[in-house]
Design an enzyme around this catalytic site. Structure first.
Site, short mmCIF file in Angstrom:
data_model
loop_
_atom_site.label_atom_id
_atom_site.label_comp_id
_atom_site.label_asym_id
_atom_site.label_seq_id
_atom_site.Cartn_x
_atom_site.Cartn_y
_atom_site.Cartn_z
N LYS A 52 -11.72 0.76 0.28
CA LYS A 52 -11.71 2.20 0.06
C LYS A 52 -11.23 2.44 -1.37
O LYS A 52 -10.57 1.58 -1.95
CB LYS A 52 -10.84 2.90 1.10
CG LYS A 52 -9.44 2.37 1.28
CD LYS A 52 -8.80 3.06 2.48
CE LYS A 52 -7.36 2.61 2.71
NZ LYS A 52 -7.26 1.41 3.56
N ASP A 85 -1.44 1.45 -3.83
CA ASP A 85 -2.40 0.48 -4.38
C ASP A 85 -3.74 1.12 -4.74
O ASP A 85 -4.71 0.42 -5.04
CB ASP A 85 -2.60 -0.69 -3.41
CG ASP A 85 -3.18 -0.27 -2.08
OD1 ASP A 85 -2.96 0.90 -1.66
OD2 ASP A 85 -3.88 -1.07 -1.45
N ASP A 133 -6.09 2.87 -3.08
CA ASP A 133 -7.30 2.93 -2.26
C ASP A 133 -7.41 4.21 -1.43
O ASP A 133 -8.48 4.52 -0.90
CB ASP A 133 -7.47 1.67 -1.38
CG ASP A 133 -6.27 1.37 -0.51
OD1 ASP A 133 -5.31 2.16 -0.52
OD2 ASP A 133 -6.30 0.34 0.18
N ARG A 134 -6.31 4.99 -1.33
CA ARG A 134 -6.39 6.23 -0.56
C ARG A 134 -6.42 7.45 -1.47
O ARG A 134 -5.96 7.38 -2.61
CB ARG A 134 -5.16 6.39 0.33
CG ARG A 134 -5.01 5.34 1.34
CD ARG A 134 -3.75 5.61 2.13
NE ARG A 134 -3.61 4.58 3.15
CZ ARG A 134 -2.95 4.75 4.26
NH1 ARG A 134 -2.34 5.89 4.51
NH2 ARG A 134 -2.88 3.78 5.14
N SER A 191 0.79 -1.22 0.00
CA SER A 191 0.00 0.00 0.00
C SER A 191 0.83 1.28 0.00
O SER A 191 1.58 1.52 -0.93
CB SER A 191 -0.95 -0.03 1.19
OG SER A 191 -1.90 0.99 1.04
N HIS A 192 0.74 2.07 1.05
CA HIS A 192 1.41 3.37 1.08
C HIS A 192 2.88 3.26 1.52
O HIS A 192 3.56 4.27 1.62
CB HIS A 192 0.66 4.30 2.03
CG HIS A 192 0.54 3.72 3.40
ND1 HIS A 192 -0.36 2.71 3.68
CD2 HIS A 192 1.21 3.96 4.53
CE1 HIS A 192 -0.24 2.37 4.95
NE2 HIS A 192 0.71 3.11 5.49
N ASP A 245 -2.55 6.57 -3.19
CA ASP A 245 -1.41 5.84 -2.65
C ASP A 245 -1.00 4.69 -3.57
O ASP A 245 -1.55 4.51 -4.66
CB ASP A 245 -1.72 5.33 -1.23
CG ASP A 245 -2.71 4.18 -1.23
OD1 ASP A 245 -3.53 4.11 -2.15
OD2 ASP A 245 -2.67 3.35 -0.29
C1 VG1 Z 1 -3.20 2.47 8.39
C2 VG1 Z 1 -4.34 3.46 8.58
C3 VG1 Z 1 -5.68 2.74 8.49
C4 VG1 Z 1 -5.76 1.98 7.16
C5 VG1 Z 1 -4.56 1.06 7.02
C6 VG1 Z 1 -4.54 0.35 5.70
O1 VG1 Z 1 -3.21 1.53 9.43
O2 VG1 Z 1 -4.23 4.14 9.80
O3 VG1 Z 1 -6.71 3.66 8.63
O4 VG1 Z 1 -6.94 1.23 7.09
O5 VG1 Z 1 -3.36 1.81 7.14
O6 VG1 Z 1 -4.55 1.23 4.62
P1 VG1 Z 1 -2.26 1.64 10.72
O7 VG1 Z 1 -2.49 0.38 11.51
O8 VG1 Z 1 -0.86 1.79 10.22
O9 VG1 Z 1 -2.70 2.87 11.46
V1 VG1 Z 1 -3.84 0.78 3.19
O10 VG1 Z 1 -3.94 2.09 2.08
O11 VG1 Z 1 -2.35 0.33 3.69
O12 VG1 Z 1 -4.77 -0.54 2.71
CO CO Z 2 -3.56 1.63 0.23
#
Ligand code: VG1
Ligand code: CO
Length: 548
Positions: free
Chosen positions: A381, A284, A286-287, A118-119, A282
């Site tokens: 998302k 993947d 979704d953000r 993801s990010h 981001d």
């Molecule tokens: C983070 C965010 C959370 C989100 C998750 C996955 O998790 O705070 O809101 O759902 O990333 O997003 P954490 O446990 O690091 O706070 V993604 O774009 O990585 O699917």
């Molecule tokens: Co993501």
């Protein structure tokens, strides 16, 4: 069996014990994933646990980062050996998380595997990840995730087929020892869905007018989707999509759309004068981050604005049944829900907790403070969906981002909000800090805190209204008499040390709100939590790594 396919059972001398998935799937450094049998072990655990895979259909793709192609090849060979009947994958392995969710749903797949951290940054020195989605298209539930982890701990052998990799450069159909593989274009079905949700003609009219937009794909998965949508279907000028080719290491950038890691586009909008609207997604897809001229939209406010204006989008013309937000997300959307008389749910962090509410039609829209918004159109998302939603509102109301937000605050009041992240804190220090706070919780009630008093201090737990499952320990909450809140959580997506997240919120319905700076408005809360939790003293950090 034909000669080209050699089926093998690989036996291991010991198993891996560190494959506990975090907030969304298994996320580790690329180096860790390259250990012999590491990825294989986790994939075998998925194949043994995900219901219906034998004889079923699996969706497979990723965000294009380093390791994507190797993982697709390996998972295809293991899928065939494990009796999966069909896999849908995509050209060059490119598939955003929302597009994967859509494919799972339209093809009635038993689930999906999305290769993404993801990010988090990518490349040989970056991170890699495996996300598992269930038959509803959403992230695997807590219980499924735990079951996969339990299985992974005892795996001492896995099944695989030896054969040369299939060609993912073009669309095509293949067969691997009786399992069919369809290589499709990962963009088309998603774009189709967007065209059914939004009025593209109205957005096109906006983009033709004196309105200029820019989108930053951060060299990650959304590039091809954004180019098709904005430049080809909505006729935005060529170049509207920046950094639009997915690169294995994201061109060295950190594909996290916030003011720190997507600084280039933030500066263009906040300090420049060339664009009316800017957005970024981001790794993947979704953000989303939304920006207007001289204006950053806080994600919690974004959710509230979408909920308030949903009727302007064709797919939500008849209104919303309800909304949900994760616990640390500000209560801006709660105020809209109250005014508009639909229900509002508060869930733990992570998209998986919205699944049951969406499946049972209790909510139509949901979001998180971490730049995530989505709806019942899929079960993830969805970054580009949110960008289109904003464009649709601006087109329908013929207004600017800044004007829309100010009017929203004037009507509903403003939730001053900020998240402070302390990244790469040594894990023992972060855990001690958190546990110390936990032990203090029973004595905090009634104590003075910042400008107010603590009326409740606890660790958030959630009971799912559909399956009654109870999820505990989802974040320390300090709730004040005047409605302000401070929340502390340890991230479940970081890979180096621990990330401490501090969420700060204070509500005001004064008409002076518009020009005020959240960091100043939240100043007393920032000082009070540092004092109580000894953040600076214990971590040695002078200031947070990322402020949103
Ligand atoms: C983070 C965010 C959370 C989100 C998750 C996955 O998790 O705070 O809101 O759902 O990333 O997003 P954490 O446990 O690091 O706070 V993604 O774009 O990585 O699917
Ligand atoms: Co993501």
């Amino acid at each position: 069996m034909s000669k080209e396919f050699i089926r093998r059972t690989v036996r291991l001398s010991s198993s891996f014990s560190d494959q506990k998935p975090g907030t969304s799937g298994l996320r580790k450094s690329s180096l860790q994933f390259e250990q012999p049998h590491y990825l294989e072990t986790f994939v075998q655990a998925i194949f043994q646990t995900l219901p219906g895979l034998k004889g079923g259909l699996l969706v497979l793709g990723g965000d294009g980062r380093y390791g994507n192609m190797r993982a697709i090849d390996l998972i295809l060979r293991m899928a065939a050996a494990n009796g999966v009947s069909r896999v849908i994958t995509t050209t060059n392995g490119i598939l955003s998380t929302p597009a994967a969710s859509n494919l799972i749903r339209i093809h009635n797949a038993v689930g999906g595997i999305i290769l993404s951290a993801s990010h988090n940054s990518g490349g040989p020195e970056g991170d890699f990840g495996v996300k598992i989605n269930a038959a509803n298209g959403g992230p695997a539930s807590e219980s499924l995730t735990n079951a996969i982890f339990d299985a992974s701990k005892s795996i001492l052998e896995y099944e695989i087929i030896d054969m040369p990799p299939i060609n993912l450069e073009n669309m095509g159909k293949y067969s691997i020892d009786g399992m069919s593989v369809d290589v499709i274009d990962g963009v088309e079905d998603y774009v189709d869905l967007m065209q059914r949700i939004f009025d593209f003609d109205q957005i096109h009219d906006l983009l033709k007018s004196n309105f200029s937009m820019v989108f930053d794909a951060l060299n990650a998965v959304t590039g091809p989707y954004a180019k098709r949508i904005f430049e080809e279907l909505l006729f935005a000028p060529y170049g509207t999509v920046r950094n639009g080719i997915p690169l294995e290491d994201f061109g060295g950038c950190h594909p996290d759309p916030n003011l720190t890691y997507a600084k280039e586009i933030a500066d263009l909008l906040i300090h420049g004068n060339d664009y009316s609207f800017g957005a970024a997604c981001d790794g993947d897809g979704d953000r989303n981050m939304i920006l207007g001229r001289a204006c950053f939209v806080n994600p919690s406010d974004s959710l509230a604005v979408l909920a308030d204006n949903a009727h302007l989008v064709p797919a939500y013309r008849d209104g919303l049944v309800g909304v949900a937000r994760s616990m640390p997300t500000s209560a801006a959307v709660d105020v809209v829900a109250k005014e508009k008389r639909f229900s509002c749910f508060e869930t733990p962090t992570g998209w998986k907790f919205f699944g049951n509410l969406l499946d049972s039609n209790l909510i139509s829209l949901c979001g998180e403070e971490s730049f995530g918004t989505g709806s019942n159109h899929i079960r993830e998302k969805d970054g580009l969906w949110a960008v289109l939603f904003w464009l649709q509102i601006l087109a329908a109301k013929k207004t600017s981002v800044a004007e829309l937000i100010s009017k929203h605050w004037l009507k509903y009041g403003r939730h001053f909000y900020s998240r402070h992240d302390y990244e790469q804190v040594p894990s023992d220090i972060a855990v001690q800090l958190y546990e110390r706070m936990e032990s203090m919780l029973p004595n905090l009630q009634g104590q003075k805190f910042a400008h107010s008093n603590i009326y409740k201090a606890d660790n958030f737990s959630y009971s799912d209204p559909i399956d009654n499952s109870l999820t505990k320990g989802q974040g320390i909450r300090i709730l004040l008499d005047d409605g302000s809140r401070v929340i502390l959580r340890l991230s479940g997506t970081g890979t180096q040390g621990s990330t401490l997240r501090v969420y700060l919120e204070k509500y005001s319905n004064s008409s002076q709100n518009i020009s005020l700076d959240p960091q100043l408005e939240l100043g007393s809360l920032i000082l009070a939590i540092d004092d109580l939790a000894e953040i600076k003293k214990r971590t040695g950090f002078e200031s947070p790594t990322v402020i949103t």
